[in-house]
Design a protein around this motif. Structure first.
Motif, mmCIF file in Angstrom:
data_model
loop_
_atom_site.group_PDB
_atom_site.id
_atom_site.type_symbol
_atom_site.label_atom_id
_atom_site.label_comp_id
_atom_site.label_asym_id
_atom_site.label_seq_id
_atom_site.Cartn_x
_atom_site.Cartn_y
_atom_site.Cartn_z
ATOM 1 N N GLN A 93 0.834 -1.211 0.000
ATOM 2 C CA GLN A 93 0.000 0.000 0.000
ATOM 3 C C GLN A 93 0.866 1.257 0.000
ATOM 4 O O GLN A 93 0.502 2.263 -0.617
ATOM 5 N N GLU A 94 2.009 1.200 0.698
ATOM 6 C CA GLU A 94 2.911 2.345 0.703
ATOM 7 C C GLU A 94 3.569 2.516 -0.668
ATOM 8 O O GLU A 94 3.747 3.638 -1.149
ATOM 9 N N ALA A 95 3.925 1.403 -1.289
ATOM 10 C CA ALA A 95 4.493 1.473 -2.636
ATOM 11 C C ALA A 95 3.478 2.046 -3.623
ATOM 12 O O ALA A 95 3.828 2.825 -4.519
ATOM 13 N N ALA A 96 2.213 1.662 -3.451
ATOM 14 C CA ALA A 96 1.162 2.214 -4.309
ATOM 15 C C ALA A 96 1.033 3.717 -4.095
ATOM 16 O O ALA A 96 0.872 4.482 -5.050
ATOM 17 N N CYS A 97 1.123 4.134 -2.857
ATOM 18 C CA CYS A 97 1.047 5.560 -2.537
ATOM 19 C C CYS A 97 2.164 6.333 -3.229
ATOM 20 O O CYS A 97 1.960 7.448 -3.728
ATOM 21 N N SER A 98 3.341 5.746 -3.294
ATOM 22 C CA SER A 98 4.478 6.443 -3.903
ATOM 23 C C SER A 98 4.263 6.692 -5.396
ATOM 24 O O SER A 98 4.908 7.558 -5.984
ATOM 25 N N SER A 99 3.357 5.936 -5.993
ATOM 26 C CA SER A 99 3.088 6.108 -7.424
ATOM 27 C C SER A 99 2.217 7.326 -7.712
ATOM 28 O O SER A 99 1.984 7.652 -8.879
ATOM 29 N N LEU A 100 1.743 8.003 -6.665
ATOM 30 C CA LEU A 100 0.762 9.065 -6.872
ATOM 31 C C LEU A 100 1.335 10.354 -7.461
ATOM 32 O O LEU A 100 0.604 11.332 -7.612
ATOM 33 N N THR A 101 2.602 10.350 -7.819
ATOM 34 C CA THR A 101 3.080 11.465 -8.642
ATOM 35 C C THR A 101 2.329 11.478 -9.977
ATOM 36 O O THR A 101 2.341 12.482 -10.688
ATOM 37 N N GLU A 102 1.661 10.371 -10.287
ATOM 38 C CA GLU A 102 0.830 10.307 -11.490
ATOM 39 C C GLU A 102 -0.336 11.284 -11.433
ATOM 40 O O GLU A 102 -0.939 11.595 -12.463
ATOM 41 N N LEU A 103 -0.649 11.772 -10.227
ATOM 42 C CA LEU A 103 -1.664 12.812 -10.108
ATOM 43 C C LEU A 103 -1.315 14.016 -10.977
ATOM 44 O O LEU A 103 -2.197 14.705 -11.503
ATOM 45 N N PHE A 104 -0.030 14.260 -11.110
ATOM 46 C CA PHE A 104 0.436 15.476 -11.768
ATOM 47 C C PHE A 104 0.999 15.220 -13.162
ATOM 48 O O PHE A 104 1.364 16.172 -13.866
#
Length: 239
Positions: A140-151
């Motif tokens: 779940q933490e690794a998935a969170c780190s992918s959230l640069t995709e927001l931008f």
């Protein structure tokens, strides 16, 4: 710190905090601003494309590590699409091949790019740190780190809008990667955001998520730091 500061954010507030991290996205790095403003020499554009390839080939490795840590079949079914997007399947080339075609459109030789012989140490170190985090962290933490995709969609759109006029020497067919990622990043972020909003529930956990996202933002920023030191910006070479 008062008791109110310990209360968890609502999902809407938490998402807003995550999105606010966009002000630290590498689209605001001086190196990227110069590149997107048409101030780069051919060598500098090529240097970015070349070094960024190391990140491109590491993303499916990172996603495979996340996948290996996922016990839930339904989550794996969604996450595996990220690997396919980059590696491709028979008859359908993925993002890595698209990036190689961008490199060729910029005048680079495919063998030189895939050899990785000129990848800058700072770029390699930053990318490897990200992959190692994904291997060792809870999925779940690794998935969170992918959230640069927001931008990410904004950064791809700006390249599509600005590069053809600033760098007419780049073959237009090379821009397929950026067009492809516009839709893929939006799809991926829906899944990553859902995981993050559901997993990080307490205020301390939510703060942890913000720190994880900042780590990934720092990875991308550090890559450009290394490139700026080596290639400079415009006609002036920084040493």
């Amino acid at each position: 710190m008062g008791a109110a500061d310990d209360l968890p954010w609502s999902k809407q507030e938490f998402e807003a905090e995550l999105r606010a991290k966009g002000k630290r996205y590498h689209i605001y790095h001086p190196f990227h601003i110069a590149m997107n403003s048409g101030k780069f020499t051919k060598e500098q554009v090529q240097g970015w494309v070349y070094n960024r390839f190391y990140y491109q080939i590491s993303i499916p490795v990172k996603d495979a590590a996340v996948l290996a840590n996922m016990p839930d079949r339904d989550q794996r079914r969604k996450w595996i699409q990220r690997i396919i997007d980059h590696d491709g399947i028979e008859g359908q080339e993925g993002g890595i091949e698209a990036w190689l075609r961008l490199a060729e459109a910029c005048g680079l030789k495919r063998d030189d790019v895939t050899s990785l012989r000129y990848v800058l140490p700072g770029v390699r170190f930053a990318v490897d740190a990200y992959v190692n985090f994904a291997r060792r962290a809870p999925w779940q933490e690794a998935a969170c780190s992918s959230l640069t995709e927001l931008f990410a969609p904004e950064i791809h759109q700006k390249r599509l809008e600005n590069w053809p006029q600033h760098y007419p020497w780049i073959d237009a067919e090379g821009y397929a990667y950026f067009r492809k990622r516009l839709s893929e990043a939006r799809r991926d972020v829906e899944h990553g955001l859902q995981i993050t909003l559901e997993y990080f529930k307490t205020r301390a956990e939510q703060e942890r998520a913000l720190g994880i996202l900042q780590f990934k933002l720092d990875v991308l920023w550090s890559m450009l730091d290394a490139m700026q030191i080596n290639y400079g910006i415009g006609a002036t070479k920084y040493v």
